[in-house]
Design an enzyme around this catalytic site. Sequence first.
Site, PDB file in Angstrom:
ATOM      1  N   GLY A 103      -4.174  -4.330  -9.866  1.00  0.00           N
ATOM      2  CA  GLY A 103      -4.131  -4.290  -8.404  1.00  0.00           C
ATOM      3  C   GLY A 103      -4.940  -3.185  -7.774  1.00  0.00           C
ATOM      4  O   GLY A 103      -5.174  -3.212  -6.565  1.00  0.00           O
ATOM      5  N   GLU A 124      -8.539  -3.448 -17.449  1.00  0.00           N
ATOM      6  CA  GLU A 124      -7.797  -2.530 -16.583  1.00  0.00           C
ATOM      7  C   GLU A 124      -7.138  -1.445 -17.429  1.00  0.00           C
ATOM      8  O   GLU A 124      -6.378  -1.738 -18.349  1.00  0.00           O
ATOM      9  CB  GLU A 124      -6.739  -3.278 -15.779  1.00  0.00           C
ATOM     10  CG  GLU A 124      -5.889  -2.393 -14.878  1.00  0.00           C
ATOM     11  CD  GLU A 124      -6.719  -1.511 -13.960  1.00  0.00           C
ATOM     12  OE1 GLU A 124      -6.612  -0.271 -14.106  1.00  0.00           O
ATOM     13  OE2 GLU A 124      -7.475  -2.041 -13.132  1.00  0.00           O
ATOM     14  N   GLU A 147      -2.394  11.291   7.498  1.00  0.00           N
ATOM     15  CA  GLU A 147      -1.323  10.310   7.345  1.00  0.00           C
ATOM     16  C   GLU A 147      -0.146  10.910   6.575  1.00  0.00           C
ATOM     17  O   GLU A 147       1.009  10.780   6.990  1.00  0.00           O
ATOM     18  CB  GLU A 147      -1.855   9.062   6.643  1.00  0.00           C
ATOM     19  CG  GLU A 147      -2.798   8.244   7.528  1.00  0.00           C
ATOM     20  CD  GLU A 147      -3.330   6.993   6.830  1.00  0.00           C
ATOM     21  OE1 GLU A 147      -2.729   6.559   5.818  1.00  0.00           O
ATOM     22  OE2 GLU A 147      -4.349   6.440   7.301  1.00  0.00           O
ATOM     23  N   THR A 159      -6.232   0.565  -6.325  1.00  0.00           N
ATOM     24  CA  THR A 159      -5.697   1.584  -5.429  1.00  0.00           C
ATOM     25  C   THR A 159      -4.821   0.994  -4.341  1.00  0.00           C
ATOM     26  O   THR A 159      -3.719   1.490  -4.071  1.00  0.00           O
ATOM     27  CB  THR A 159      -6.851   2.379  -4.785  1.00  0.00           C
ATOM     28  OG1 THR A 159      -7.581   3.062  -5.807  1.00  0.00           O
ATOM     29  CG2 THR A 159      -6.321   3.412  -3.793  1.00  0.00           C
ATOM     30  N   GLU A 207      -8.083  22.827   7.470  1.00  0.00           N
ATOM     31  CA  GLU A 207      -9.347  22.103   7.598  1.00  0.00           C
ATOM     32  C   GLU A 207     -10.507  23.085   7.630  1.00  0.00           C
ATOM     33  O   GLU A 207     -10.471  24.084   8.350  1.00  0.00           O
ATOM     34  CB  GLU A 207      -9.320  21.249   8.872  1.00  0.00           C
ATOM     35  CG  GLU A 207     -10.649  20.716   9.334  1.00  0.00           C
ATOM     36  CD  GLU A 207     -11.353  19.852   8.296  1.00  0.00           C
ATOM     37  OE1 GLU A 207     -12.590  19.938   8.207  1.00  0.00           O
ATOM     38  OE2 GLU A 207     -10.667  19.106   7.553  1.00  0.00           O
ATOM     39  N   HIS A 251      -0.009 -11.026  29.756  1.00  0.00           N
ATOM     40  CA  HIS A 251       0.665  -9.904  30.418  1.00  0.00           C
ATOM     41  C   HIS A 251       2.154  -9.976  30.096  1.00  0.00           C
ATOM     42  O   HIS A 251       2.738 -11.053  30.085  1.00  0.00           O
ATOM     43  CB  HIS A 251       0.466  -9.991  31.935  1.00  0.00           C
ATOM     44  CG  HIS A 251       1.254  -8.959  32.686  1.00  0.00           C
ATOM     45  ND1 HIS A 251       0.834  -7.652  32.793  1.00  0.00           N
ATOM     46  CD2 HIS A 251       2.444  -9.045  33.331  1.00  0.00           C
ATOM     47  CE1 HIS A 251       1.727  -6.966  33.494  1.00  0.00           C
ATOM     48  NE2 HIS A 251       2.715  -7.788  33.828  1.00  0.00           N
ATOM     49  N   ILE A 285      -6.563  10.679   4.857  1.00  0.00           N
ATOM     50  CA  ILE A 285      -5.438  10.736   3.922  1.00  0.00           C
ATOM     51  C   ILE A 285      -4.523  11.909   4.233  1.00  0.00           C
ATOM     52  O   ILE A 285      -3.291  11.766   4.291  1.00  0.00           O
ATOM     53  CB  ILE A 285      -5.954  10.812   2.465  1.00  0.00           C
ATOM     54  CG1 ILE A 285      -6.624   9.493   2.085  1.00  0.00           C
ATOM     55  CG2 ILE A 285      -4.814  11.117   1.499  1.00  0.00           C
ATOM     56  CD1 ILE A 285      -7.297   9.492   0.727  1.00  0.00           C
ATOM     57  N   GLY A 286      -5.112  13.084   4.461  1.00  0.00           N
ATOM     58  CA  GLY A 286      -4.308  14.268   4.750  1.00  0.00           C
ATOM     59  C   GLY A 286      -3.478  14.121   6.018  1.00  0.00           C
ATOM     60  O   GLY A 286      -2.318  14.548   6.072  1.00  0.00           O
ATOM     61  N   GLY A 316      -8.402  17.897   6.484  1.00  0.00           N
ATOM     62  CA  GLY A 316      -7.942  17.314   7.736  1.00  0.00           C
ATOM     63  C   GLY A 316      -8.629  16.012   8.059  1.00  0.00           C
ATOM     64  O   GLY A 316      -9.173  15.838   9.158  1.00  0.00           O
TER      65      GLY A 316
END
Length: 455
Positions: free
Chosen positions: A37, A32, A180, A39, A196, A435, A177-178, A174
Amino acid sequence: MKKFDFVIIGSGQAGVPLAFSLSKKGTVAIIEKSFLGGTCVNNGCVPTKAYVASARRMWDSLHGEEMGIEIPAGAKANLEKIKERKDILVKGSRKGIEKSIASNDKITLFKGEAHFISNNEIAINDDTITAKQIFINVGARAMIPSDFTHVDYLTNIDILELTKLPEHLIIIGGSYIGLEFGQMFKRFGSKVTIIESGDRLISKEDENVSNAIAKILQDEDIAIEFNAKEINVTQDSNVILVKVKGSDKEITGTHLLLAVGRAPNTDTLQLDNTSIIYDEKGYVAVDDYCKTNIEGIFAIGDCNGKGAFTHTSYNDFQIVEEYILGDKKRKISDRITTYGLFIDPPLGRVGLTKAEAEKKGFSILTGYRPMNKVGRANEKGETKGFMEAIIDAKTKQFLGACVLGVGGDEIINGITNLMYAKQPYTIFRDAIHIHPTVSELIPTMLEDLQPTTKG
Protein backbone atom coordinates in the site's frame (compact mmCIF):
# COMPACT_ATOMS: atom_id res chain seq x y z
CA MET A 1 16.39 -16.63 -13.36
CA LYS A 2 12.63 -16.12 -13.18
CA LYS A 3 11.14 -14.31 -16.14
CA PHE A 4 8.08 -12.10 -16.07
CA ASP A 5 6.48 -9.78 -18.57
CA PHE A 6 6.52 -6.93 -16.05
CA VAL A 7 8.30 -6.21 -12.74
CA ILE A 8 7.12 -3.51 -10.33
CA ILE A 9 9.37 -2.52 -7.43
CA GLY A 10 7.13 -1.09 -4.71
CA SER A 11 3.42 -1.37 -3.95
CA GLY A 12 2.49 2.29 -3.53
CA GLN A 13 -0.34 4.20 -5.15
CA ALA A 14 1.14 3.90 -8.64
CA GLY A 15 2.40 0.31 -8.38
CA VAL A 16 -0.68 -1.59 -7.20
CA PRO A 17 -3.18 -0.37 -9.82
CA LEU A 18 -0.52 -0.80 -12.49
CA ALA A 19 0.01 -4.43 -11.43
CA PHE A 20 -3.68 -5.23 -11.87
CA SER A 21 -3.86 -3.41 -15.18
CA LEU A 22 -0.78 -5.12 -16.63
CA SER A 23 -1.90 -8.53 -15.36
CA LYS A 24 -4.51 -8.45 -18.14
CA LYS A 25 -1.65 -8.49 -20.66
CA GLY A 26 0.90 -10.79 -19.03
CA THR A 27 2.66 -11.99 -15.89
CA VAL A 28 3.55 -9.44 -13.22
CA ALA A 29 6.02 -9.55 -10.33
CA ILE A 30 5.48 -6.95 -7.61
CA ILE A 31 8.14 -6.50 -4.95
CA GLU A 32 7.51 -4.98 -1.52
CA LYS A 33 9.99 -4.80 1.35
CA SER A 34 7.49 -3.51 3.90
CA PHE A 35 3.70 -3.29 4.05
CA LEU A 36 1.57 -3.31 0.93
CA GLY A 37 0.00 0.00 0.00
CA GLY A 38 2.95 2.36 0.29
CA THR A 39 3.07 5.62 2.19
CA CYS A 40 -0.55 6.70 1.65
CA VAL A 41 -2.07 3.61 3.21
CA ASN A 42 0.46 2.91 5.97
CA ASN A 43 1.89 6.20 7.25
CA GLY A 44 0.51 8.96 5.06
CA CYS A 45 -3.00 9.96 4.04
CA VAL A 46 -5.04 7.22 5.72
CA PRO A 47 -3.54 7.34 9.24
CA THR A 48 -2.84 11.07 9.42
CA LYS A 49 -6.30 12.09 8.27
CA ALA A 50 -7.74 9.69 10.85
CA TYR A 51 -5.70 11.59 13.46
CA VAL A 52 -6.86 14.94 12.06
CA ALA A 53 -10.47 13.79 12.50
CA SER A 54 -9.84 12.78 16.11
CA ALA A 55 -8.13 16.09 16.78
CA ARG A 56 -11.14 17.93 15.38
CA ARG A 57 -13.47 16.03 17.73
CA MET A 58 -11.25 17.11 20.61
CA TRP A 59 -11.40 20.73 19.44
CA ASP A 60 -15.21 20.54 19.17
CA SER A 61 -15.46 19.27 22.72
CA LEU A 62 -13.64 22.36 23.99
CA HIS A 63 -15.48 24.94 21.90
CA GLY A 64 -19.16 24.29 22.54
CA GLU A 65 -19.78 27.49 24.47
CA GLU A 66 -19.32 29.79 21.49
CA MET A 67 -22.03 27.84 19.66
CA GLY A 68 -24.39 27.83 22.62
CA ILE A 69 -23.60 24.27 23.62
CA GLU A 70 -22.61 23.59 27.21
CA ILE A 71 -20.19 20.67 27.22
CA PRO A 72 -19.08 19.49 30.67
CA ALA A 73 -15.36 19.89 31.28
CA GLY A 74 -13.20 16.82 31.23
CA ALA A 75 -12.69 15.87 27.58
CA LYS A 76 -9.44 13.99 27.16
CA ALA A 77 -7.66 12.55 24.14
CA ASN A 78 -6.86 8.86 24.55
CA LEU A 79 -3.94 8.37 22.18
CA GLU A 80 -4.03 4.61 22.59
CA LYS A 81 -7.63 4.48 21.31
CA ILE A 82 -6.90 7.05 18.60
CA LYS A 83 -4.07 4.84 17.40
CA GLU A 84 -6.27 1.75 17.63
CA ARG A 85 -8.86 3.36 15.33
CA LYS A 86 -6.11 4.38 12.93
CA ASP A 87 -4.69 0.86 12.89
CA ILE A 88 -8.08 -0.61 12.00
CA LEU A 89 -8.40 1.73 9.03
CA VAL A 90 -4.84 1.05 7.84
CA LYS A 91 -5.10 -2.71 8.20
CA GLY A 92 -8.43 -2.72 6.40
CA SER A 93 -6.95 -0.93 3.40
CA ARG A 94 -3.87 -3.13 3.45
CA LYS A 95 -5.82 -6.39 3.67
CA GLY A 96 -7.91 -5.37 0.70
CA ILE A 97 -4.77 -5.08 -1.40
CA GLU A 98 -3.37 -8.35 -0.06
CA LYS A 99 -6.57 -10.23 -0.87
CA SER A 100 -6.78 -8.82 -4.39
CA ILE A 101 -3.17 -9.72 -5.19
CA ALA A 102 -3.53 -13.23 -3.75
CA SER A 103 -6.61 -13.87 -5.89
CA ASN A 104 -4.88 -12.84 -9.13
CA ASP A 105 -2.92 -15.76 -10.59
CA LYS A 106 -1.04 -13.45 -12.98
CA ILE A 107 0.56 -11.48 -10.13
CA THR A 108 3.41 -12.85 -8.00
CA LEU A 109 4.27 -11.00 -4.79
CA PHE A 110 7.89 -11.00 -3.61
CA LYS A 111 8.49 -9.82 -0.03
CA GLY A 112 11.89 -8.30 0.55
CA GLU A 113 14.31 -5.60 -0.57
CA ALA A 114 15.17 -5.47 -4.23
CA HIS A 115 18.29 -4.24 -5.99
CA PHE A 116 19.47 -4.16 -9.57
CA ILE A 117 22.17 -6.52 -10.80
CA SER A 118 22.05 -5.03 -14.29
CA ASN A 119 19.62 -2.98 -16.34
CA ASN A 120 17.17 -5.88 -16.63
CA GLU A 121 18.04 -8.14 -13.71
CA ILE A 122 16.78 -7.67 -10.17
CA ALA A 123 17.80 -9.58 -7.06
CA ILE A 124 15.24 -10.18 -4.34
CA ASN A 125 16.18 -12.43 -1.41
CA ASP A 126 17.46 -15.64 -3.07
CA ASP A 127 15.72 -14.99 -6.35
CA THR A 128 16.84 -13.22 -9.50
CA ILE A 129 14.06 -11.97 -11.74
CA THR A 130 13.91 -10.19 -15.08
CA ALA A 131 11.41 -8.58 -17.41
CA LYS A 132 11.42 -6.48 -20.55
CA GLN A 133 9.55 -3.74 -18.70
CA ILE A 134 10.44 -2.68 -15.15
CA PHE A 135 8.73 -0.02 -13.03
CA ILE A 136 10.52 1.65 -10.12
CA ASN A 137 7.93 2.73 -7.53
CA VAL A 138 9.91 2.88 -4.29
CA GLY A 139 8.50 6.14 -2.87
CA ALA A 140 10.22 8.45 -0.41
CA ARG A 141 10.92 8.78 3.30
CA ALA A 142 11.65 11.45 5.88
CA MET A 143 14.99 13.17 5.44
CA ILE A 144 17.23 12.91 8.53
CA PRO A 145 19.98 15.56 8.67
CA SER A 146 23.20 14.36 10.30
CA ASP A 147 22.89 17.06 12.99
CA PHE A 148 20.05 15.09 14.61
CA THR A 149 21.24 11.50 14.43
CA HIS A 150 22.78 11.58 17.92
CA VAL A 151 19.45 12.17 19.71
CA ASP A 152 16.15 10.31 19.85
CA TYR A 153 13.87 11.62 17.13
CA LEU A 154 10.53 10.81 15.58
CA THR A 155 9.56 10.76 11.91
CA ASN A 156 6.09 10.83 10.40
CA ILE A 157 6.13 7.02 10.78
CA ASP A 158 7.30 6.79 14.40
CA ILE A 159 4.95 9.43 15.76
CA LEU A 160 1.95 7.42 14.57
CA GLU A 161 3.02 4.55 16.82
CA LEU A 162 3.02 6.53 20.07
CA THR A 163 0.48 5.42 22.68
CA LYS A 164 1.22 8.17 25.20
CA LEU A 165 0.95 11.86 24.45
CA PRO A 166 4.20 13.83 24.37
CA GLU A 167 4.33 16.37 27.17
CA HIS A 168 6.10 18.83 24.87
CA LEU A 169 6.53 18.01 21.19
CA ILE A 170 9.24 20.00 19.40
CA ILE A 171 8.92 19.95 15.61
CA ILE A 172 11.82 20.85 13.35
CA GLY A 173 10.34 22.09 10.07
CA GLY A 174 7.46 24.45 9.40
CA SER A 175 5.98 22.91 6.28
CA TYR A 176 3.06 20.62 5.49
CA ILE A 177 3.88 17.52 7.56
CA GLY A 178 5.16 19.47 10.57
CA LEU A 179 2.13 21.78 10.65
CA GLU A 180 -0.42 18.97 10.44
CA PHE A 181 1.20 16.99 13.26
CA GLY A 182 1.73 20.15 15.27
CA GLN A 183 -1.93 21.12 15.29
CA MET A 184 -3.26 17.63 15.89
CA PHE A 185 -0.98 16.94 18.86
CA LYS A 186 -1.70 20.35 20.34
CA ARG A 187 -5.39 19.53 20.15
CA PHE A 188 -4.74 16.15 21.74
CA GLY A 189 -3.18 17.96 24.70
CA SER A 190 0.56 18.24 24.07
CA LYS A 191 2.51 21.44 24.28
CA VAL A 192 3.89 22.10 20.79
CA THR A 193 6.75 24.22 19.47
CA ILE A 194 7.50 24.45 15.74
CA ILE A 195 11.01 25.55 14.72
CA GLU A 196 11.41 26.91 11.19
CA SER A 197 14.67 27.95 9.53
CA GLY A 198 12.98 30.54 7.30
CA ASP A 199 11.19 33.74 8.12
CA ARG A 200 7.76 32.24 7.49
CA LEU A 201 5.95 28.91 7.27
CA ILE A 202 5.66 26.94 4.01
CA SER A 203 7.64 29.47 2.01
CA LYS A 204 6.47 28.11 -1.35
CA GLU A 205 3.06 29.64 -0.60
CA ASP A 206 2.30 33.33 -1.01
CA GLU A 207 3.19 35.43 2.01
CA ASN A 208 -0.44 36.17 2.90
CA VAL A 209 -1.14 32.42 3.01
CA SER A 210 1.91 31.75 5.20
CA ASN A 211 0.97 34.53 7.60
CA ALA A 212 -2.64 33.42 7.86
CA ILE A 213 -1.61 29.83 8.61
CA ALA A 214 0.83 31.00 11.28
CA LYS A 215 -1.95 33.06 12.89
CA ILE A 216 -4.31 30.07 12.87
CA LEU A 217 -1.74 27.92 14.68
CA GLN A 218 -0.62 30.63 17.08
CA ASP A 219 -4.25 31.26 18.03
CA GLU A 220 -4.27 27.67 19.27
CA ASP A 221 -1.21 28.39 21.45
CA ILE A 222 1.28 26.63 19.20
CA ALA A 223 4.66 28.32 19.59
CA ILE A 224 6.55 29.06 16.38
CA GLU A 225 10.22 30.02 16.22
CA PHE A 226 11.31 31.56 12.91
CA ASN A 227 14.76 32.19 11.41
CA ALA A 228 16.34 29.22 13.15
CA LYS A 229 19.39 29.09 10.87
CA GLU A 230 21.50 27.16 13.34
CA ILE A 231 19.93 24.57 15.63
CA ASN A 232 21.83 22.64 18.27
CA VAL A 233 20.04 19.66 19.80
CA THR A 234 21.20 17.71 22.84
CA GLN A 235 19.57 15.06 24.97
CA ASP A 236 19.84 14.24 28.65
CA SER A 237 17.87 11.15 29.50
CA ASN A 238 14.30 11.86 28.29
CA VAL A 239 14.81 15.61 27.94
CA ILE A 240 15.45 17.21 24.55
CA LEU A 241 17.19 20.60 24.62
CA VAL A 242 17.08 22.71 21.47
CA LYS A 243 19.22 25.85 21.23
CA VAL A 244 18.44 28.26 18.42
CA LYS A 245 21.43 30.42 17.54
CA GLY A 246 20.62 34.03 16.80
CA SER A 247 17.57 34.31 19.02
CA ASP A 248 19.40 32.76 21.99
CA LYS A 249 16.35 30.61 22.60
CA GLU A 250 16.56 27.40 24.60
CA ILE A 251 13.59 25.07 24.25
CA THR A 252 13.18 21.99 26.40
CA GLY A 253 10.88 19.21 25.25
CA THR A 254 10.15 15.53 25.69
CA HIS A 255 9.83 14.51 22.03
CA LEU A 256 11.42 15.67 18.79
CA LEU A 257 9.74 15.31 15.38
CA LEU A 258 11.85 15.85 12.26
CA ALA A 259 9.84 17.23 9.34
CA VAL A 260 12.48 18.90 7.18
CA GLY A 261 11.81 17.23 3.85
CA ARG A 262 11.66 13.93 1.99
CA ALA A 263 14.26 11.78 0.25
CA PRO A 264 13.61 9.09 -2.42
CA ASN A 265 14.04 5.44 -1.43
CA THR A 266 16.30 4.73 -4.39
CA ASP A 267 19.49 4.38 -2.37
CA THR A 268 18.95 0.65 -1.76
CA LEU A 269 18.35 -0.19 -5.42
CA GLN A 270 22.06 -0.16 -6.33
CA LEU A 271 21.37 1.91 -9.42
CA ASP A 272 25.12 2.12 -10.01
CA ASN A 273 24.81 -1.41 -11.40
CA THR A 274 22.65 0.03 -14.16
CA SER A 275 22.81 2.83 -16.73
CA ILE A 276 19.77 4.56 -15.21
CA ILE A 277 20.25 8.31 -14.78
CA TYR A 278 19.37 9.84 -11.41
CA ASP A 279 20.24 13.15 -9.75
CA GLU A 280 22.36 13.93 -6.69
CA LYS A 281 19.33 13.58 -4.41
CA GLY A 282 18.47 10.15 -5.78
CA TYR A 283 15.46 11.09 -7.90
CA VAL A 284 15.27 9.05 -11.10
CA ALA A 285 15.20 11.16 -14.27
CA VAL A 286 12.12 10.56 -16.43
CA ASP A 287 10.46 12.03 -19.50
CA ASP A 288 6.84 13.08 -19.96
CA TYR A 289 5.72 9.43 -19.90
CA CYS A 290 7.68 8.38 -16.78
CA LYS A 291 10.28 6.64 -18.95
CA THR A 292 13.89 6.59 -17.80
CA ASN A 293 16.83 6.77 -20.22
CA ILE A 294 16.81 2.95 -20.43
CA GLU A 295 14.31 1.40 -22.81
CA GLY A 296 11.64 -0.50 -20.90
CA ILE A 297 12.39 1.01 -17.48
CA PHE A 298 10.00 3.51 -15.91
CA ALA A 299 10.03 5.42 -12.60
CA ILE A 300 6.66 6.25 -11.09
CA GLY A 301 5.49 7.94 -7.90
CA ASP A 302 7.51 10.06 -5.49
CA CYS A 303 10.88 8.65 -6.56
CA ASN A 304 10.83 10.44 -9.93
CA GLY A 305 10.65 13.89 -8.36
CA LYS A 306 7.68 14.95 -10.50
CA GLY A 307 5.18 15.01 -7.65
CA ALA A 308 4.96 14.25 -3.97
CA PHE A 309 1.33 13.32 -3.53
CA THR A 310 -0.90 10.29 -3.78
CA HIS A 311 -2.84 11.90 -6.62
CA THR A 312 0.31 12.57 -8.66
CA SER A 313 1.48 9.00 -8.07
CA TYR A 314 -1.85 7.68 -9.27
CA ASN A 315 -1.63 9.95 -12.29
CA ASP A 316 1.79 8.46 -13.04
CA PHE A 317 0.05 5.07 -13.15
CA GLN A 318 -2.53 6.47 -15.57
CA ILE A 319 0.19 7.94 -17.78
CA VAL A 320 2.17 4.68 -17.90
CA GLU A 321 -0.91 2.52 -18.37
CA GLU A 322 -2.02 4.62 -21.33
CA TYR A 323 1.50 4.69 -22.77
CA ILE A 324 1.75 0.89 -22.72
CA LEU A 325 -1.85 -0.12 -23.37
CA GLY A 326 -3.49 2.98 -24.82
CA ASP A 327 -2.97 5.92 -27.13
CA LYS A 328 -0.16 7.72 -25.25
CA LYS A 329 -2.13 10.95 -24.78
CA ARG A 330 -1.53 11.51 -21.04
CA LYS A 331 1.66 13.36 -20.06
CA ILE A 332 3.23 14.65 -16.86
CA SER A 333 3.49 18.13 -18.33
CA ASP A 334 -0.28 18.28 -18.79
CA ARG A 335 -1.11 18.03 -15.10
CA ILE A 336 -1.89 21.08 -13.03
CA THR A 337 -0.34 21.30 -9.58
CA THR A 338 -2.95 20.89 -6.89
CA TYR A 339 -2.75 19.83 -3.26
CA GLY A 340 -4.04 20.41 0.23
CA LEU A 341 -2.65 21.32 3.63
CA PHE A 342 -4.83 19.43 6.08
CA ILE A 343 -4.70 21.61 9.11
CA ASP A 344 -8.04 22.89 10.38
CA PRO A 345 -9.23 24.88 8.53
CA PRO A 346 -7.57 23.30 5.49
CA LEU A 347 -5.84 24.89 2.54
CA GLY A 348 -6.77 23.87 -0.99
CA ARG A 349 -4.30 25.04 -3.62
CA VAL A 350 -4.32 24.75 -7.43
CA GLY A 351 -2.05 26.15 -10.13
CA LEU A 352 0.38 29.03 -9.66
CA THR A 353 0.78 31.14 -6.58
CA LYS A 354 0.59 34.89 -7.06
CA ALA A 355 4.38 35.19 -6.73
CA GLU A 356 4.92 32.43 -9.32
CA ALA A 357 2.51 34.08 -11.78
CA GLU A 358 4.25 37.44 -11.41
CA LYS A 359 7.68 35.84 -11.81
CA LYS A 360 6.55 34.21 -15.05
CA GLY A 361 5.54 37.62 -16.36
CA PHE A 362 1.78 37.17 -16.49
CA SER A 363 -0.46 40.20 -16.36
CA ILE A 364 -2.80 39.11 -13.58
CA LEU A 365 -6.06 39.98 -11.94
CA THR A 366 -6.76 38.84 -8.40
CA GLY A 367 -9.92 38.24 -6.47
CA TYR A 368 -9.92 38.05 -2.68
CA ARG A 369 -12.54 37.39 -0.02
CA PRO A 370 -11.96 36.78 3.69
CA MET A 371 -13.92 33.94 5.23
CA ASN A 372 -15.49 36.29 7.76
CA LYS A 373 -17.36 37.82 4.81
CA VAL A 374 -18.84 34.44 3.84
CA GLY A 375 -22.28 33.83 5.30
CA ARG A 376 -22.03 30.05 5.63
CA ALA A 377 -18.64 30.31 7.31
CA ASN A 378 -20.14 32.69 9.88
CA GLU A 379 -23.08 30.34 10.44
CA LYS A 380 -20.68 27.46 10.98
CA GLY A 381 -18.62 29.58 13.36
CA GLU A 382 -15.52 28.97 11.22
CA THR A 383 -14.36 32.29 9.83
CA LYS A 384 -10.58 31.90 9.73
CA GLY A 385 -8.81 32.21 6.39
CA PHE A 386 -9.69 33.54 2.97
CA MET A 387 -10.14 32.61 -0.68
CA GLU A 388 -8.08 34.08 -3.51
CA ALA A 389 -8.15 33.72 -7.29
CA ILE A 390 -5.35 34.51 -9.75
CA ILE A 391 -6.58 35.23 -13.27
CA ASP A 392 -4.67 35.74 -16.53
CA ALA A 393 -5.77 39.21 -17.66
CA LYS A 394 -5.33 38.24 -21.32
CA THR A 395 -7.03 34.83 -21.53
CA LYS A 396 -9.44 35.35 -18.60
CA GLN A 397 -8.52 31.86 -17.41
CA PHE A 398 -7.48 30.83 -13.90
CA LEU A 399 -3.74 30.71 -13.37
CA GLY A 400 -4.25 29.51 -9.82
CA ALA A 401 -6.31 29.82 -6.69
CA CYS A 402 -6.31 29.00 -3.02
CA VAL A 403 -9.07 28.44 -0.49
CA LEU A 404 -7.79 28.59 3.08
CA GLY A 405 -10.84 28.01 5.20
CA VAL A 406 -13.68 25.67 6.02
CA GLY A 407 -14.12 23.19 3.17
CA GLY A 408 -11.13 24.56 1.26
CA ASP A 409 -9.75 21.11 0.43
CA GLU A 410 -13.02 20.19 -1.32
CA ILE A 411 -13.98 23.57 -2.79
CA ILE A 412 -10.72 23.93 -4.72
CA ASN A 413 -11.63 21.00 -7.00
CA GLY A 414 -14.26 23.09 -8.78
CA ILE A 415 -11.59 25.53 -9.91
CA THR A 416 -9.27 22.65 -10.80
CA ASN A 417 -11.88 21.25 -13.16
CA LEU A 418 -12.35 24.63 -14.84
CA MET A 419 -8.60 24.95 -15.35
CA TYR A 420 -8.39 21.55 -17.04
CA ALA A 421 -11.31 22.55 -19.26
CA LYS A 422 -9.37 25.71 -20.20
CA GLN A 423 -12.50 27.80 -19.75
CA PRO A 424 -12.61 31.46 -18.59
CA TYR A 425 -13.30 32.38 -15.00
CA THR A 426 -16.61 33.90 -16.10
CA ILE A 427 -18.06 30.37 -16.34
CA PHE A 428 -17.63 30.05 -12.58
CA ARG A 429 -18.64 33.67 -11.94
CA ASP A 430 -21.91 33.44 -13.83
CA ALA A 431 -22.99 29.96 -12.70
CA ILE A 432 -25.74 29.47 -10.12
CA HIS A 433 -24.51 27.80 -6.93
CA ILE A 434 -26.33 26.30 -3.98
CA HIS A 435 -27.19 28.65 -1.15
CA PRO A 436 -26.08 28.66 1.58
CA THR A 437 -22.61 27.28 0.90
CA VAL A 438 -19.07 28.54 1.23
CA SER A 439 -18.31 28.01 -2.46
CA GLU A 440 -21.20 30.24 -3.59
CA LEU A 441 -19.10 33.25 -2.59
CA ILE A 442 -16.40 32.44 -5.16
CA PRO A 443 -18.55 34.00 -7.93
CA THR A 444 -18.98 37.07 -5.73
CA MET A 445 -15.22 37.23 -5.31
CA LEU A 446 -14.77 36.98 -9.08
CA GLU A 447 -17.03 39.98 -9.68
CA ASP A 448 -14.43 42.30 -8.18
CA LEU A 449 -11.08 41.44 -9.71
CA GLN A 450 -8.19 43.84 -9.19
CA PRO A 451 -5.12 44.29 -11.41
CA THR A 452 -1.75 43.40 -9.93
CA THR A 453 1.46 44.67 -11.43
CA LYS A 454 4.59 42.57 -11.56
CA GLY A 455 7.11 43.08 -8.83
